[in-house]
Design a protein around this motif. Sequence first.
Motif, short mmCIF file in Angstrom:
data_model
loop_
_atom_site.label_atom_id
_atom_site.label_comp_id
_atom_site.label_asym_id
_atom_site.label_seq_id
_atom_site.Cartn_x
_atom_site.Cartn_y
_atom_site.Cartn_z
N SER A 1 -93.40 33.86 103.43
CA SER A 1 -92.60 33.85 104.67
C SER A 1 -92.26 32.44 105.15
N GLN A 2 -92.96 31.44 104.63
CA GLN A 2 -92.71 30.04 105.03
C GLN A 2 -91.79 29.33 104.04
N LEU A 3 -91.45 30.00 102.96
CA LEU A 3 -90.73 29.35 101.87
C LEU A 3 -89.43 28.68 102.31
N SER A 4 -88.61 29.38 103.08
CA SER A 4 -87.33 28.79 103.48
C SER A 4 -87.53 27.55 104.35
N GLN A 5 -88.51 27.61 105.24
CA GLN A 5 -88.77 26.46 106.11
C GLN A 5 -89.25 25.25 105.30
N VAL A 6 -90.20 25.48 104.41
CA VAL A 6 -90.74 24.36 103.61
C VAL A 6 -89.68 23.83 102.65
N ASN A 7 -88.88 24.73 102.05
CA ASN A 7 -87.80 24.26 101.18
C ASN A 7 -86.81 23.39 101.95
N GLU A 8 -86.50 23.79 103.18
CA GLU A 8 -85.57 23.00 103.99
C GLU A 8 -86.15 21.61 104.30
N ILE A 9 -87.44 21.56 104.57
CA ILE A 9 -88.09 20.27 104.83
C ILE A 9 -87.94 19.38 103.60
N VAL B 1 -91.47 25.66 92.54
CA VAL B 1 -91.90 26.84 93.28
C VAL B 1 -92.61 27.77 92.30
N ARG B 2 -93.84 28.12 92.65
CA ARG B 2 -94.62 29.02 91.81
C ARG B 2 -95.24 30.07 92.71
N LYS B 3 -95.16 31.35 92.30
CA LYS B 3 -95.68 32.42 93.13
C LYS B 3 -96.97 32.96 92.55
N ARG B 4 -97.85 33.38 93.46
CA ARG B 4 -99.05 34.11 93.07
C ARG B 4 -99.43 35.00 94.22
N GLU B 5 -100.11 36.10 93.91
CA GLU B 5 -100.53 37.02 94.96
C GLU B 5 -101.98 36.75 95.29
N SER B 6 -102.28 36.77 96.55
CA SER B 6 -103.65 36.51 96.98
C SER B 6 -104.12 37.66 97.83
N SER B 7 -105.26 38.24 97.44
CA SER B 7 -105.83 39.29 98.26
C SER B 7 -107.22 38.91 98.73
N GLU B 8 -107.64 37.71 98.38
CA GLU B 8 -108.95 37.23 98.82
C GLU B 8 -108.77 36.11 99.82
N SER C 1 -98.77 30.77 109.02
CA SER C 1 -97.35 31.04 108.88
C SER C 1 -96.73 30.91 110.25
N SER C 2 -95.66 30.13 110.35
CA SER C 2 -95.00 29.97 111.64
C SER C 2 -94.23 31.23 111.96
N SER C 3 -93.65 31.22 113.14
CA SER C 3 -92.86 32.32 113.66
C SER C 3 -93.71 33.56 113.91
N SER C 4 -93.40 34.65 113.19
CA SER C 4 -93.99 35.94 113.54
C SER C 4 -95.36 36.17 112.93
N GLU C 5 -95.74 35.41 111.92
CA GLU C 5 -97.05 35.60 111.29
C GLU C 5 -98.14 34.95 112.13
N GLU D 1 -98.44 37.07 99.69
CA GLU D 1 -97.91 36.40 98.52
C GLU D 1 -97.88 34.92 98.81
N VAL D 2 -98.50 34.16 97.94
CA VAL D 2 -98.58 32.73 98.11
C VAL D 2 -97.62 32.07 97.13
N VAL D 3 -96.90 31.08 97.62
CA VAL D 3 -95.92 30.37 96.82
C VAL D 3 -96.32 28.91 96.81
N GLU D 4 -96.14 28.24 95.69
CA GLU D 4 -96.45 26.81 95.63
C GLU D 4 -95.14 26.03 95.62
N VAL D 5 -95.05 25.10 96.56
CA VAL D 5 -93.86 24.24 96.67
C VAL D 5 -94.35 22.80 96.71
#
Length: 180
Positions: free
Chosen positions: A45-53, A2-9, A18-22, A33-37
Amino acid sequence: MVRKRESSESSDDEQRYSSSSEEWSESSEDVNEVVEVNGFQILDSQLSQVNEIFEKHPDIASDFKIENQQLKNAYMGVLLDLIMTLCQSPKDLTMENLNKADRTVLDLTKAGLKLHWLRQKLDEAFLKKERKRAIGVRIRELEEQVKKRKLNLSDLESDLKKQKAAALAVETPFDFSHVV
């Protein structure tokens, strides 16, 4: 990994899902905020779902050979969307949704994702939908039988009242003035 980076572009080509509310986001004003998994870039916001997968199905991407990062991200977005589709209430899930999901699982599998577990859930959803349809047909048949029997019972009750009235009329004795 898991690696995080911020994206504004965000380019016109780049869409983040993003599933659910996004929602799908294409605005350059959004700061996500973008995370690499495991090589997939996802929203935080998708991190927990993708980690569970990946926890439940660690080999899911072992045959997934796509190098284009945007395409990889799009495949993960489609997978998350597909899972959310199957999480819908059976009442809201249409056969059209299920058929589309079936084609999507086939496409994702052709791309190299191992989705036997998702195929199994999709098959269960198809069976539930078919069972619900069959139960609905049987309910309509029974309701029609009940309606017919209620009408028949109503007719029988009417006949019974007439016969009781006729029996009462037969049992009534003549009075003196009627005999004379």
